[in-house]
Scaffold this active site. Structure first.
Site, mmCIF file in Angstrom:
data_model
loop_
_atom_site.group_PDB
_atom_site.id
_atom_site.type_symbol
_atom_site.label_atom_id
_atom_site.label_comp_id
_atom_site.label_asym_id
_atom_site.label_seq_id
_atom_site.Cartn_x
_atom_site.Cartn_y
_atom_site.Cartn_z
ATOM 1 C CG ASP A 1 -13.472 6.453 -1.057
ATOM 2 O OD1 ASP A 1 -13.405 6.320 0.186
ATOM 3 O OD2 ASP A 1 -12.464 6.411 -1.788
ATOM 4 C CB CYS B 1 -14.019 1.398 -0.144
ATOM 5 S SG CYS B 1 -13.612 3.140 0.083
ATOM 6 N NE ARG C 1 -3.851 0.578 1.918
ATOM 7 C CZ ARG C 1 -5.074 0.586 2.471
ATOM 8 N NH1 ARG C 1 -5.280 1.210 3.605
ATOM 9 N NH2 ARG C 1 -6.077 -0.019 1.885
ATOM 10 N NE ARG D 1 -10.100 -5.282 0.195
ATOM 11 C CZ ARG D 1 -9.373 -4.297 0.734
ATOM 12 N NH1 ARG D 1 -9.967 -3.253 1.264
ATOM 13 N NH2 ARG D 1 -8.050 -4.328 0.703
ATOM 14 C CD GLN E 1 -12.887 -1.654 -1.005
ATOM 15 O OE1 GLN E 1 -12.077 -1.662 -0.093
ATOM 16 N NE2 GLN E 1 -14.121 -2.106 -0.856
ATOM 17 C CG HIS F 1 -8.247 0.071 -2.941
ATOM 18 N ND1 HIS F 1 -7.464 -1.023 -2.609
ATOM 19 C CD2 HIS F 1 -8.925 0.416 -1.802
ATOM 20 C CE1 HIS F 1 -7.666 -1.318 -1.327
ATOM 21 N NE2 HIS F 1 -8.540 -0.466 -0.826
HETATM 22 N N1 CP Z 1 -11.179 -0.213 2.333
HETATM 23 C C1 CP Z 1 -9.928 -0.320 2.788
HETATM 24 O O1 CP Z 1 -8.966 -0.521 2.019
HETATM 25 O O2 CP Z 1 -9.811 -0.204 4.137
HETATM 26 P P1 CP Z 1 -8.463 0.016 4.959
HETATM 27 O O3 CP Z 1 -7.909 1.355 4.529
HETATM 28 O O4 CP Z 1 -8.875 -0.004 6.397
HETATM 29 O O5 CP Z 1 -7.503 -1.084 4.631
HETATM 30 N N1 NVA Z 2 -9.865 6.763 -1.388
HETATM 31 C C1 NVA Z 2 -9.527 6.316 -0.063
HETATM 32 C C2 NVA Z 2 -9.759 4.853 0.084
HETATM 33 C C3 NVA Z 2 -9.467 4.274 1.438
HETATM 34 C C4 NVA Z 2 -9.675 2.804 1.509
HETATM 35 C C5 NVA Z 2 -8.076 6.653 0.231
HETATM 36 O O1 NVA Z 2 -7.221 6.485 -0.653
HETATM 37 O O2 NVA Z 2 -7.788 7.108 1.338
#
Ligand code: CP
Ligand code: NVA
Length: 312
Positions: free
Chosen positions: A226, A266, A104, A294, A134, A131
């Site tokens: 989101d 999400c 990530r 997930r 997701q 993502h």
């Molecule tokens: N939706 C998602 O990726 O959640 P986290 O940021 O908690 O991993």
């Molecule tokens: N768009 C959000 C998604 C979090 C799961 C971010 O990148 O923070």
């Protein structure tokens, strides 16, 4: 059964058949988890995080345990990707120690570079561009709700961000109809829309962008939102709140969607901002089903990238 690519960096990289295969295997794993309990026996996943997480960390870690393997959490301060050590050096170390990497990152280029510099599979667990894990879980959820993904009419309301990008790619791969309703200046990247439109020709998916939330949700059988400011955009939170306020998903907006439309997010949700409690906690909300999925979607990806062939 294997995916053609070594890595999962973007849903756009998957074929239409691979996209379906991931969801079909995820369904099987959800129904019969015991059958796959040795798929990744003695294999280790390194989980690199430059940003916080609840769902991604827990579902990958629990998923590895359920597949007979093990996961190692590497916090942002453990590695300081690209600062303490270069990305190629991190990749060339980890490929000698573990069988698979999940990352990530802030910059999408970082996860691409990890994949390019290592001989083992790399999974994008959220970058500023996309993502994919997701969206796989979301379309697994939509298939559970609607039965056939070609019947899905999804309206994504809000920022044309990483999550929106992966949803567009996923809708294009399965022949769904997707509308993005966003403020002017916050559209998904042109490049993403063009790539997704190209994929959509194969499946007859329909993709469009509008700037009115009411117009966007009209006729939709699934409404998704989101956060307005993603991780890394915290300084813009207040300015964005003013711009996105008319795009809040509340009871009044849900009433303008198709009858019986479900609600997706999400998570984490900023309740009272992009979504009200009354929608997030309504019977139409499938947000926790998405979160659980997930686990199943990622186990499927892990198995298809690094699992034991004979279990397929
Ligand atoms: N939706 C998602 O990726 O959640 P986290 O940021 O908690 O991993
Ligand atoms: N768009 C959000 C998604 C979090 C799961 C971010 O990148 O923070």
């Amino acid at each position: 059964m294997r995916l053609a690519a070594k890595d999962l960096l973007s849903i756009h990289d998957l074929s239409v058949e691979e996209f379906r295969l991931i969801l079909d295997l995820a369904d099987q794993m959800k129904a019969n988890p015991g059958r796959f309990s040795r798929s990744l026996e003695r294999k280790t996943l390194a989980m690199i995080f430059e940003k916080p997480s609840l769902r991604t960390r827990v579902t990958f870690e629990a998923g590895m345990t359920q597949l007979g393997g093990h996961a190692i959490y590497l916090a942002p301060s453990d590695i300081s990707l690209g600062a303490r050590e270069s990305i190629p050096d991190v990749a060339r170390n980890l490929e000698r120690m573990v069988e698979i990497i999940m990352a990530r990152t802030f910059r999408h280029e970082s996860v691409v570079q990890l994949a390019r510099c290592s001989r083992i599979p790399v999974i994008n667990a959220l970058s500023d561009y996309s993502h994919p894990c997701q969206a796989l879980a979301d379309f697994l959820t939509l298939r559970e709700v609607h039965g056939d993904l070609r019947k899905v009419k999804l309206c994504y309301v809000g920022d044309g961000n990483n999550v929106c990008h992966s949803l567009l790619f996923a809708a294009a791969k399965c022949g769904a109809a997707m509308t993005v309703a966003c403020p002017r200046g916050y559209e998904p990247l042109k490049e993403v829309v063009e790539l997704a439109q190209r994929d959509a020709q194969e499946t007859s998916a329909s993709l469009r962008i509008v700037h009115s939330p009411e117009q966007g949700v009209s006729g939709a059988n699934a409404v998704y939102t989101d956060v307005w400011a993603s991780m890394g955009q915290e300084a813009e939170t207040e300015a964005r709140a003013k711009i996105f306020r008319p795009f809040q998903v509340n009871e009044s907006l849900m009433a303008k969607a198709g009858k019986g439309a479900c609600f997706l997010h999400c998570l984490p949700a900023h309740r009272g901002w992009e979504v009200t409690d009354s929608v997030a906690d309504s019977p139409a909300s499938v947000i926790f089903q998405q979160a659980e999925n997930r686990l199943h979607a990622q186990k499927s990806v892990l198995h298809l990238l690094a699992g034991k062939e004979e279990l397929s």
